[in-house]
Scaffold this motif. Structure first.
Motif, PDB file in Angstrom:
ATOM      1  N   ILE A  25       0.917  -1.156   0.060  1.00  0.00           N
ATOM      2  CA  ILE A  25       0.038  -0.004  -0.052  1.00  0.00           C
ATOM      3  C   ILE A  25       0.874   1.429  -0.160  1.00  0.00           C
ATOM      4  N   VAL A  26       1.961   1.213   1.165  1.00  0.00           N
ATOM      5  CA  VAL A  26       2.602   2.349   1.047  1.00  0.00           C
ATOM      6  C   VAL A  26       3.399   2.853  -0.355  1.00  0.00           C
ATOM      7  N   ASN A  27       4.099   1.603  -0.935  1.00  0.00           N
ATOM      8  CA  ASN A  27       4.595   1.970  -2.262  1.00  0.00           C
ATOM      9  C   ASN A  27       3.748   2.149  -3.443  1.00  0.00           C
ATOM     10  N   GLY A  28       2.522   1.535  -3.345  1.00  0.00           N
ATOM     11  CA  GLY A  28       1.450   1.520  -4.426  1.00  0.00           C
ATOM     12  C   GLY A  28       1.096   2.891  -4.300  1.00  0.00           C
ATOM     13  N   ILE A  29       0.750   3.870  -2.990  1.00  0.00           N
ATOM     14  CA  ILE A  29       0.162   4.994  -3.145  1.00  0.00           C
ATOM     15  C   ILE A  29       0.943   6.030  -3.133  1.00  0.00           C
ATOM     16  N   LEU A  30       2.301   6.102  -2.106  1.00  0.00           N
ATOM     17  CA  LEU A  30       3.100   7.237  -2.130  1.00  0.00           C
ATOM     18  C   LEU A  30       4.217   6.858  -2.801  1.00  0.00           C
ATOM     19  N   GLY A  31       4.571   5.585  -3.539  1.00  0.00           N
ATOM     20  CA  GLY A  31       5.586   5.295  -4.346  1.00  0.00           C
ATOM     21  C   GLY A  31       6.312   6.354  -5.319  1.00  0.00           C
ATOM     22  N   PRO A  32       5.464   6.607  -6.274  1.00  0.00           N
ATOM     23  CA  PRO A  32       5.951   7.561  -7.186  1.00  0.00           C
ATOM     24  C   PRO A  32       6.618   8.971  -6.581  1.00  0.00           C
ATOM     25  N   ARG A  33       5.958   9.185  -5.387  1.00  0.00           N
ATOM     26  CA  ARG A  33       6.554  10.329  -4.588  1.00  0.00           C
ATOM     27  C   ARG A  33       7.803  10.219  -3.634  1.00  0.00           C
ATOM     28  N   LEU A  34       8.085   9.082  -3.661  1.00  0.00           N
ATOM     29  CA  LEU A  34       9.135   8.872  -2.425  1.00  0.00           C
ATOM     30  C   LEU A  34      10.437   8.558  -3.162  1.00  0.00           C
ATOM     31  N   LYS A  35      11.576   8.777  -2.412  1.00  0.00           N
ATOM     32  CA  LYS A  35      12.857   8.621  -3.010  1.00  0.00           C
ATOM     33  C   LYS A  35      13.072   7.140  -3.246  1.00  0.00           C
ATOM     34  N   ARG A  36      13.977   6.727  -4.049  1.00  0.00           N
ATOM     35  CA  ARG A  36      14.120   5.500  -4.626  1.00  0.00           C
ATOM     36  C   ARG A  36      14.643   4.409  -3.429  1.00  0.00           C
ATOM     37  N   GLY A  37      15.559   5.098  -2.481  1.00  0.00           N
ATOM     38  CA  GLY A  37      16.242   4.665  -1.269  1.00  0.00           C
ATOM     39  C   GLY A  37      14.887   4.171  -0.323  1.00  0.00           C
ATOM     40  N   THR A  38      13.856   5.110  -0.086  1.00  0.00           N
ATOM     41  CA  THR A  38      12.766   5.033   0.945  1.00  0.00           C
ATOM     42  C   THR A  38      12.116   3.622  -0.020  1.00  0.00           C
ATOM     43  N   VAL A  39      11.690   3.625  -1.013  1.00  0.00           N
ATOM     44  CA  VAL A  39      11.078   2.613  -1.714  1.00  0.00           C
ATOM     45  C   VAL A  39      11.579   1.439  -1.559  1.00  0.00           C
ATOM     46  N   SER A  40      13.136   1.129  -1.770  1.00  0.00           N
ATOM     47  CA  SER A  40      13.660   0.036  -1.536  1.00  0.00           C
ATOM     48  C   SER A  40      13.560  -0.122  -0.027  1.00  0.00           C
ATOM     49  N   LEU A  41      13.767   0.443   0.921  1.00  0.00           N
ATOM     50  CA  LEU A  41      13.507   0.236   2.170  1.00  0.00           C
ATOM     51  C   LEU A  41      12.494  -0.343   2.553  1.00  0.00           C
ATOM     52  N   VAL A  42      11.188   0.299   2.103  1.00  0.00           N
ATOM     53  CA  VAL A  42       9.882  -0.319   2.345  1.00  0.00           C
ATOM     54  C   VAL A  42       9.617  -1.573   1.676  1.00  0.00           C
ATOM     55  N   GLY A  43      10.216  -1.710   0.417  1.00  0.00           N
ATOM     56  CA  GLY A  43       9.917  -2.854  -0.355  1.00  0.00           C
ATOM     57  C   GLY A  43      10.703  -4.199   0.252  1.00  0.00           C
ATOM     58  N   VAL A  44      11.960  -3.891   0.689  1.00  0.00           N
ATOM     59  CA  VAL A  44      12.513  -5.167   1.111  1.00  0.00           C
ATOM     60  C   VAL A  44      12.273  -5.117   2.700  1.00  0.00           C
ATOM     61  N   GLY A  45      12.123  -4.099   3.211  1.00  0.00           N
ATOM     62  CA  GLY A  45      11.816  -4.291   4.672  1.00  0.00           C
ATOM     63  C   GLY A  45      10.601  -5.038   5.062  1.00  0.00           C
ATOM     64  N   ALA A  46       9.588  -4.978   4.487  1.00  0.00           N
ATOM     65  CA  ALA A  46       8.255  -5.629   4.434  1.00  0.00           C
ATOM     66  C   ALA A  46       8.249  -7.223   4.742  1.00  0.00           C
TER      67      ALA A  46
END
Lengths: 651, 601
Positions: A25-46
């Motif tokens: 949900i986080v990456n799907g909704i906010l993803g395009p506005r997040l920094k790439r590092g944050t996306v990676s952190l969320v994506g791998v962290g989950a």
């Protein structure tokens, strides 16, 4: 500490399921506005969070048969009641560890592989969503919830195969995967509907198991009803696990990004069919006929796909057919009553096939997108890590002793010969036939895998455009971990009674199913077969070396020429796709065209939908002449109306 | 004093007009802040509405001495008066910023609006035909002027003139009808006429022609006001040409007032049991008008290209459904169909909202609202588009909006009145709603799914790029309209109850002034009527009514009857008003046994 974990397994399970959903949900909704590092952190962290929770939950489970946790009642309609409940037993514990563990590694790998992609966050959102669905599938207490996950992974598979949807071929591949799976889903649904009636509303797996244990009613061993229900459910399994005749979607599914192929189309989702059979082992075991069909399907698929794998030149296609073939082994294992062995192979396969796919991804990355092994060669020198891990996994899948694939495959082969239904075999030749096909497939596996290995990594580079280089650490670290797993995972299920931790752990789950099979084997047979397997594996490797690396490199071309039509048939994947095209797709399209033109465009659109408005409009355009804006005319209308009314009134 | 108190809503409305006129004079000629006149008007009318709903439903508890027989105030009148006043207030708010854009002088406009609302109140509350005519004229004359208020536009002037000429004709018919009725019964107040007609039931056929002709004339006149086919021809032209806030007022307030009076007149005067033998019963005429109106309105709506004309035909079609509702009285109770007031409420909310949105788009002197001008509205003005969406869907009768509940309850009540034979007409009405969907959805199609055509230079405004008028008062009005549409659709209970109690009061029972049935009572208040000798007709009507009522209604109606009887008695004794003595025994004339089996219409 253990007590604390033990008491909170339920909570942990919700963490397991919802952490990936939150990531999606986080990456799907906010993803395009997040920094790439944050996306990676969320994506791998989950997935990492989910993995840690899975490990803790499994630890907390130890010693108990199962843990159940309910969030709320999802459906309550008359007698039908479905709770949103999770169910952790040894089988699902194994599965969540595989899914989240390998899933975490592949997510990590993806941060390197997908680095330059513009839809980076969409990728991670979908991949996390897939994990959520897969975990729901594995943990669902009710068959219906399992089916929700089943459809969810199907959806994510579709989304990720067609991830680069601006390429028409990839979009079409995604559609194909979805549609072929729908056929299987139809069978699954049919089976579930019948079960709902039999169970008077509950589709919970434990309740189903209790009902089968009680016996009576519809659950008669060898009964026709049970046979039909299990066959319908098996149709679902053939769709998801790419067995004959619904295997056609999986090779095309390689259009997706390679980590997706590794996670969804090799390690996890495609094993859902096997998982479902294992989950319902007590039910399948009631129907020896179904089991025979399952076993034959599995063995035939193993051999059939291996033969195609021998002549493919796309690195991912070879691995795809290899996956179909290995899934055949798992289904064979489940079909002969060796549920534990089937799931064991599922687990080892998850390691080595994920490693192989990621290795292939590393190669493709290095070759700048080129996937044709005829253009590769000599990559070993330039990519030492990739090569080493790929080699370990290739040895494992080939069945070389002491590596994981050897133990799991050998156990399936042995039990194919040794086990038969307690009520007697359906037909005496089934076991030996399956064994023969599986053994031939083992030979072919060793051959085509080492053909792949030799053509890719040894010799000299045959492409003049590529400048291969080793991949970054984010990609090689998962490779190393997975290769270690590929080498060592087999040791949890050593074929020695008191050392076989695997069988012991899964025993409570498969107790009922296994009780309906008797073993006619012996240790002598088991160890003898080990020898045979070893010889077959080494023979296959030697053959591959001789034909593609050693002195006989001119033979394959000659053999192909000699075989002629048959060779082309195999190259064309036995023209199954063409067959389906002719008997199903074209007639259906013709029907659709006729329906569209005559029923929809003419009957509904033109006559029923647009007809009345046109008629009304036509009438209106005549009547509107009266509304000409002329006051005198309006006043006259007033008088006419009055006159008509008066005429009616005055007697 | 009671008379003054009970007249308060009307007085406040009239006072608002006078106040606005004075304020207009006091403020400078070119004061840019003339917009506040609209706010004052709206506030005045809103206060009047609040007074109406608080004072009038309980009015029978009061004593009205002087105006007795001139005005009736009860729940029915309160409901429709509030509707008329709220619409007037909304029109005033819509006009605040619309008028400067169109170059219309606000002072006169708002004054006329307030006076028109005053007239509408008198029209709705009239107890006799003269007051009714007076109210109609006060209301209508103001609206004629309002329609033509944009003097710079030939279009608007033409609309006003057209409306005036045809409206004059309709008033003439009404006056004729009143004259005929007086001739037939010798009475001018509703209850008296009803009693007179009922009394004439036994007389010769020639006597019945007069009231029949009167009925036709009244139907034509009222049909004109509510835009029933074939008296509707003025509607699209006038709705299109008039300034849009005036259109909203006409489509909302004038129509609501028209329906209030139409149903009261028809049900009170013409529901006598004696009409069955005539070739055309009032019911037949009403049904014919209803079906014709909905069919023609919807069919012609389909071929329109202008939003205001589409909404005009929509309002014609809605008049058709409403006529069907008025027609389908419950044969047992003869009360107004309780779906009708609610339907009007939902219709008025939605139609005012829709015209309100149109009025905000008609900037810079543009009356032309062809559909393409709506193109891309959802992108340019999402809120306006959303209000339009709610209101148009409500008009179309789509859940969860008020129009749906209105249609549902109306059709349900029509069916309930006579399940066997009315089903045909309900099917006709539903099919009509289906046709109507076509033009309603066309509006939304343009507002939501069409991109504005790319044009250059001067055509920009014409193609729909003109900015909407920014107007807080108007936004408030359309916002309330949209929210009301939603509220009526989702929580209809309260308003359904109000509608039911309004409907049950619609028929003025002859016993209210049964004594006035005699010609001597023409001048009310002059002689206080003693309990008259029981006329056989009255007793039969009462008996029929009593027999046909269900228990629940019986209780409430008896209460009210009792109250009225109290009042009559108190009046004759000149006792102190304001208190409600305990229920007395029923006068003996009500206890008379039923004479004959007169029933049915």
């Amino acid at each position: 500490m253990h007590a604390l974990v033990r008491d909170n397994v339920g909570t942990l399970l919700w963490v397991v399921v919802f952490a990936p959903l939150a990531g999606a949900i986080v990456n799907g909704i906010l993803g395009p506005r997040l920094k790439r590092g944050t996306v990676s952190l969320v994506g791998v962290g989950a997935p990492v969070v989910a993995f840690v929770a899975s490990a803790l939950a499994t630890w907390g489970l130890a010693g108990r048969e199962a843990v159940s946790t309910t969030l709320f009642t999802w459906i309550q309609a008359g007698p039908i009641r479905v709770d949103l409940s999770l169910w952790l037993d040894p089988l699902s514990a194994v599965m969540i560890l595989i899914v989240t563990g390998i899933g975490s590694l592949i997510h990590l790998y993806s941060t390197g592989y997908m680095h330059g992609d513009p839809s980076y966050s969409r990728y991670f959102s979908h991949l996390n969503l897939f994990l959520f669905a897969m975990l729901l599938l594995v943990l669902g207490k009710s068959l219906l919830l399992l089916f929700v996950g089943w459809e969810g992974v199907g959806l994510c598979s579709y989304l990720l195969i067609g991830f680069w949807f601006d390429d028409m071929a990839k979009a079409v591949a995604g559609k194909k995967a979805f549609l072929v799976n729908r056929i299987g889903d139809f069978g699954f649904l049919l089976g579930m509907f019948v079960l709902v009636f039999w169970m008077e509303g509950s589709l919970d797996v434990p309740a189903l198991r209790d009902a089968v244990d009680m016996g009576g009613g519809h659950f008669v061993p060898g009964g026709t009803g049970v046979m039909l229900v299990t066959l319908a459910l098996f149709l679902g399994a053939t769709g998801k696990s790419a067995q004959i005749p619904l295997h056609v979607w999986l090779p095309d599914a390689m259009a997706g990004p390679t980590p997706v192929s590794a996670l969804i189309h090799a390690a996890t989702m495609v094993t859902a069919g096997v998982y479902m059979i294992a989950r319902l082992n007590f039910l399948f075991a009631l129907a020896p006929t179904t089991m025979a069909i399952v076993a034959l399907t599995g063995a035939a698929t193993a051999l059939f796909a291996a033969s195609i794998g021998l002549v493919q030149n796309d690195i991912k296609k070879v691995l795809a057919y290899s996956t179909v073939s290995q899934l055949g082994y798992m289904v064979l294992g489940a079909g002969v009553g060796a549920f534990g062995a089937g799931v064991f192979h599922l687990m080892t396969h998850a390691f080595f096939k994920a490693c192989l796919f990621l290795g292939a991804g590393s190669v493709i990355h290095a070759m700048a997108g080129c996937q044709d092994i005829r253009l590769m060669g000599g990559l070993g020198k330039r990519m030492p890590w990739t090569r080493a891990t790929f080699l370990v996994s290739t040895l494992a899948i080939a069945g070389v002793p002491l590596l994981s694939g050897f133990f799991s495959k050998d156990e399936i082969l042995y039990k194919t010969l040794a086990l038969q239904p307690a009520s007697g075999p359906v037909a005496g030749w089934i076991g030996p036939l399956c064994f023969a096909m599986a053994l031939a497939a083992a030979l072919l596996t060793a051959t085509y895998m080492f053909r792949l290995y030799f053509l890719t990594f040894s010799g000299e580079l045959r492409s003049h455009h590529a400048h291969p280089h080793e991949s970054p650490a984010s990609m090689t670290i998962p490779l190393v971990v997975l290769a270690a797993g590929a080498a060592l995972a087999g040791y949890v299920g050593l074929p020695i009674e008191h050392l076989n931790f695997w069988e012991h752990w899964l025993h409570p789950v498969f107790e009922d199913g296994a009780a309906r099979f008797v073993s006619t084997g012996s240790h002598a047979l088991e160890y003898g077969l080990m020898g045979v397997s070893t010889v077959v594996a080494c023979g296959g490797i030697a053959l591959a070396w001789a034909l593609w690396r050693g002195p006989l490199t001119h033979v394959p071309a000659k053999a192909a020429a000699a075989a002629g039509g048959f060779y082309r048939l195999v190259c064309d994947r036995y023209r199954i796709d063409e067959l389906y095209d002719a008997i199903a797709i074209r007639p259906f399209q013709a029907l659709a065209r006729v329906t569209h033109r005559w029923l929809d465009a003419f009957g509904i659109d033109a006559v029923l939908v647009n007809g009345p408005p046109r008629a009304v409009g036509w009438i209106g355009s005549i009547v509107r002449v009266a509304a000409n804006g002329d006051v005198q005319a309006y006043a006259a209308a007033l008088f006419v109306g009055l006159a008509v009314l008066l005429w009616l009134v005055i007697p | 004093m009671n008379d003054l108190l009970l007249c308060a809503p009307i007085l406040v409305a009239a006072g608002t007009g006078i106040l606005v006129m004075a304020l207009d004079l006091l403020s400078g000629r070119d004061d840019p802040r003339k917009g506040f006149l609209g706010v004052v008007t709206a506030a005045g009318l809103a206060i009047a509405a609040v007074l109406a709903v608080t004072l009038w439903p309980g009015a029978p508890a009061f004593e009205m001495s002087f105006l007795k027989g001139v005005l009736i105030v009860d729940g029915f009148v309160a409901f429709f008066s509030a509707l008329v006043l709220a619409t007037g207030a909304a029109a005033a708010l819509l006009a605040v910023d619309h008028l400067p854009e169109q170059g219309i002088e606000p002072g006169a406009f708002q004054t006329l609006l307030a006076f028109s609302a005053t007239g509408a109140l008198a029209f709705v509350a009239a107890a006799d035909l003269v007051t009714m005519f007076l109210g109609l004229e006060v209301m209508s004359l103001a609206v004629y002027a309002l329609a033509a208020s944009k003097r710079s536009s030939g279009f608007a002037t033409e609309a006003g003139l057209k409306y005036f000429v045809l409206g004059g004709l309709a008033s003439a018919f009404l006056l004729f009808g009143v004259a005929f009725l007086y001739g037939a019964t010798g009475s001018l107040d509703l209850a008296g006429i009803a009693a007179g007609l009922a009394g004439g039931a036994s007389s010769a056929g020639a006597d019945r022609v007069l009231p029949q002709v009167a009925l036709v004339l009244l139907l034509v006149a009222m049909g004109f006001k509510v835009a029933a086919v074939p008296f509707h021809f003025w509607t699209p032209d006038v709705y299109e040409g008039a300034p849009t806030p005036v259109t909203a007022y006409m489509a909302g307030a004038v129509k609501a007032a028209g329906f209030a009076v139409l149903s009261r007149l028809i049900l009170t005067v013409y529901q006598a049991p004696s009409w069955g033998g005539l070739p055309l019963s009032p019911a037949d005429a009403l049904l014919g008008l209803a079906v014709l109106t909905m069919v023609v309105g919807n069919v012609l709506g389909v071929v329109q290209d202008d939003v205001k004309r589409i909404l005009a035909y929509s309002s014609i079609a809605h008049a058709g459904y409403l006529l069907l509702g008025v027609w389908a009285t419950d044969p047992a109770t003869r009360a107004l169909n309780d779906g009708v007031p609610f339907y009007l409420l939902a219709y008025v909310a939605a139609t005012v909202g829709a015209f309100g949105v149109v009025s905000l788009l008609g900037a810079r002197g543009e009356e032309d609202m062809r559909l393409p001008r709506l193109a891309g509205l959802s992108k340019r003005h999402p809120v306006l588009a959303a209000v339009l969406l709610v209101c148009v869907l409500s008009l179309a009768g789509i859940p969860p909006f008020g129009g749906f509940m209105g249609k549902f309850n109306l059709f349900k009540a029509v069916l309930a009145a006579d399940p066997a034979s009315n089903v045909t007409w309900v099917v006709v009405a539903v099919l009509n709603s289906l046709v109507a969907l076509y033009y309603y959805l066309r509006i939304l199609l343009y507002a939501y799914f069409r991109e504005p055509e790319v044009v250059s230079g001067d055509d920009v405004a014409a193609a729909g790029h003109a900015p909407a008028i920014r107007s807080a008062p108007a936004w408030a009005a359309i916002g309330v309209a949209a929210l009301a549409s939603l509220y009526l659709g989702i929580l209809p209970g309260r308003m359904m109850a109000a509608s039911g109690s309004a409907a049950s009061a619609a028929v003025v029972r002859p016993d209210l002034s049964a004594a006035l049935a005699a010609p001597a009572a023409l001048a009310p208040g002059k002689s206080s009527p003693a309990p008259a000798p029981a006329s056989p007709t009255v007793s039969r009507r009462a008996a029929v009514r009593d027999a046909g009522r269900d228990a629940a209604r019986d209780a409430t109606r008896n209460d009210r009857d009792a109250a009225r009887n109290d009042r009559d008695a108190a009046h004759s004794r000149s006792a102190a008003p304001g208190t409600r003595p305990p229920r007395p025994p029923r006068p003996s004339r009500f206890a008379a046994p039923p004479a004959g089996g007169g029933s049915g219409r």
